[in-house]
Write an enzyme that holds these catalytic residues in place. Sequence first.
Site, PDB file in Angstrom:
ATOM      1  N   PHE A 100       3.166   3.237   7.542  1.00  0.00           N
ATOM      2  CA  PHE A 100       2.753   1.899   7.111  1.00  0.00           C
ATOM      3  C   PHE A 100       3.622   0.799   7.723  1.00  0.00           C
ATOM      4  CE2 PHE A 100       1.642   4.465   3.281  1.00  0.00           C
ATOM      5  CZ  PHE A 100       0.335   4.061   3.086  1.00  0.00           C
ATOM      6  N   ASN A 129     -10.166  -5.280   2.952  1.00  0.00           N
ATOM      7  CA  ASN A 129      -9.298  -6.256   2.267  1.00  0.00           C
ATOM      8  C   ASN A 129      -8.638  -5.644   1.028  1.00  0.00           C
ATOM      9  OD1 ASN A 129     -11.214  -7.866   3.977  1.00  0.00           O
ATOM     10  ND2 ASN A 129     -10.013  -9.542   3.145  1.00  0.00           N
ATOM     11  N   ARG A 150     -11.002 -22.095   7.863  1.00  0.00           N
ATOM     12  CA  ARG A 150      -9.736 -21.666   8.475  1.00  0.00           C
ATOM     13  C   ARG A 150     -10.060 -21.119   9.866  1.00  0.00           C
ATOM     14  NH1 ARG A 150      -6.317 -17.223   5.204  1.00  0.00           N
ATOM     15  NH2 ARG A 150      -8.173 -15.976   5.672  1.00  0.00           N
ATOM     16  N   LYS A 194      -2.321  -3.654  16.274  1.00  0.00           N
ATOM     17  CA  LYS A 194      -2.837  -2.476  15.557  1.00  0.00           C
ATOM     18  C   LYS A 194      -3.698  -1.620  16.492  1.00  0.00           C
ATOM     19  CE  LYS A 194      -1.115  -2.775  11.421  1.00  0.00           C
ATOM     20  NZ  LYS A 194      -0.227  -1.723  10.885  1.00  0.00           N
ATOM     21  N   SER A 205      -6.165  -1.397  10.686  1.00  0.00           N
ATOM     22  CA  SER A 205      -6.790  -2.526  10.017  1.00  0.00           C
ATOM     23  C   SER A 205      -8.170  -2.779  10.595  1.00  0.00           C
ATOM     24  CB  SER A 205      -5.918  -3.759  10.224  1.00  0.00           C
ATOM     25  OG  SER A 205      -6.627  -4.920   9.880  1.00  0.00           O
ATOM     26  N   ILE A 256       0.847  -1.203   0.000  1.00  0.00           N
ATOM     27  CA  ILE A 256       0.000   0.000   0.000  1.00  0.00           C
ATOM     28  C   ILE A 256       0.880   1.249   0.000  1.00  0.00           C
ATOM     29  CG2 ILE A 256      -1.918   1.193   1.152  1.00  0.00           C
ATOM     30  CD1 ILE A 256      -2.572  -1.588   2.443  1.00  0.00           C
ATOM     31  N   TYR A 311      -2.024  -9.890  16.002  1.00  0.00           N
ATOM     32  CA  TYR A 311      -1.822  -8.877  14.959  1.00  0.00           C
ATOM     33  C   TYR A 311      -2.827  -7.743  15.138  1.00  0.00           C
ATOM     34  CZ  TYR A 311      -2.346  -6.479  10.535  1.00  0.00           C
ATOM     35  OH  TYR A 311      -2.475  -5.503   9.595  1.00  0.00           O
TER      36      TYR A 311
HETATM   37  N1  UDP Z   1      -9.779 -17.793   1.596  1.00  0.00           N
HETATM   38  C1  UDP Z   1      -9.874 -19.047   0.973  1.00  0.00           C
HETATM   39  N2  UDP Z   1      -8.719 -19.632   0.522  1.00  0.00           N
HETATM   40  C2  UDP Z   1      -7.492 -19.047   0.656  1.00  0.00           C
HETATM   41  C3  UDP Z   1      -7.405 -17.767   1.289  1.00  0.00           C
HETATM   42  C4  UDP Z   1      -8.571 -17.189   1.749  1.00  0.00           C
HETATM   43  O1  UDP Z   1     -10.960 -19.612   0.832  1.00  0.00           O
HETATM   44  O2  UDP Z   1      -6.485 -19.637   0.231  1.00  0.00           O
HETATM   45  C5  UDP Z   1     -11.015 -17.131   2.049  1.00  0.00           C
HETATM   46  C6  UDP Z   1     -11.067 -16.821   3.535  1.00  0.00           C
HETATM   47  O3  UDP Z   1     -11.610 -17.901   4.266  1.00  0.00           O
HETATM   48  C7  UDP Z   1     -11.958 -15.576   3.557  1.00  0.00           C
HETATM   49  C8  UDP Z   1     -11.622 -14.868   2.233  1.00  0.00           C
HETATM   50  O4  UDP Z   1     -11.071 -15.883   1.399  1.00  0.00           O
HETATM   51  O5  UDP Z   1     -13.325 -15.932   3.528  1.00  0.00           O
HETATM   52  C9  UDP Z   1     -10.615 -13.732   2.388  1.00  0.00           C
HETATM   53  O6  UDP Z   1      -9.472 -14.218   3.055  1.00  0.00           O
HETATM   54  P1  UDP Z   1      -8.164 -13.316   3.208  1.00  0.00           P
HETATM   55  O7  UDP Z   1      -7.138 -14.133   3.938  1.00  0.00           O
HETATM   56  O8  UDP Z   1      -7.772 -12.763   1.894  1.00  0.00           O
HETATM   57  O9  UDP Z   1      -8.651 -12.080   4.095  1.00  0.00           O
HETATM   58  P2  UDP Z   1      -9.220 -12.039   5.610  1.00  0.00           P
HETATM   59  O10 UDP Z   1      -9.598 -13.404   6.040  1.00  0.00           O
HETATM   60  O11 UDP Z   1      -8.113 -11.472   6.400  1.00  0.00           O
HETATM   61  O12 UDP Z   1     -10.411 -11.145   5.528  1.00  0.00           O
END
Ligand code: UDP
Length: 333
Positions: A80, A178, A291, A152, A124, A12, A148
Amino acid sequence: MRITVTGGAGFIGSHTVTLLLEAGHEVLILDSFANAAEDVPDRVAGIAGRHAEVFRADITDPATYNSALADFRPEAVVHFAGLKAVGEAMENPLEYIRVNVGGSVALFQEMAKIGCNRLVFSSSATVYGDPVAVPIDEDHPLRPTNPYGRSKRMVEEVIEDWGRANPALSAINLRYFNPVGAHPSARIGEAPDGVPNNLMPFVAQVAQGVRERLSVFGDDYDTPDGTGVRDYIHVMDLAEAHLAALDLTGAGPGVEALNLGTGQGYSVFEMLRAFEAASDREIPFVITSRRPGDVATSLADPTRAADRMGWRATRDLEDMCRDAWAWQRGRNR
Ligand code: UDP
């Protein structure tokens, strides 16, 4: 204006520096290059037609950069520099406190010494933690769920305390949702080290053939198609918001937080399809388990940023995918 940008060679940061140079500002980049390529400042200059000054330093080590900062005499700092991997922060929280919190405090002390009272901080949306309601506005509870996000939020609190003690301070905490995409020239973009944690760089690498398939982390969320919904925002929209925030710091003292998002959510499947269209490639995927720590939906209410700065995101998902794809194709040729 004279502006110091810490982390100005990062994702960024580099896009913001490009716009600052194009707008005629004098820029000093402070960057350790720990997570940025050496040639980024030259690439930025190639786009903007002007160079930023570059000083290699780690924000945690103020003795190495205090003279450079004092000599440059910035009227404002855009901060940043920091660590940003959630998984790494969970494994090594102390390092995240040392760099993100300790480094910020060290920087702010140097700003205080030279009487620099204008600050834009790269925060964030993770400071909100699990959404209790979406869209998320700035009054949403602040309960980050990982080290993390807590680092922040701690820096935001430091800035709030500094503002109480220093009535001249004018600071804006920008809470990114995002960030994705790249500069439309494809000369700068996101360059993750190793396996990308984030969806769009991973999808871009699958489209390129660098990785075999995307793992979709769960299709049983309470969302229209079962996959996670996020507020993706083009990095050029984010960069423009930093210029608007710098303007706002000139309007008078105070400390405030502003969301940076589009207010529009997209699912993992919608992202996948949009990237297939932009790249004209098929993107193989497999559904895996959720995840840990992920939420179903995260979405910004960007109204306050529009009210306060007259800024709103103008680029859509197609723009994000097209620019990310152009950047990705140029990288691994
Ligand atoms: N995601 C996924 N596969 C990946 C990485 C992310 O399905 O390899 C999904 C994740 O579960 C979420 C979305 O994509 O719903 C955005 O994830 P990212 O890690 O980019 O951003 P954050 O979770 O921090 O919002």
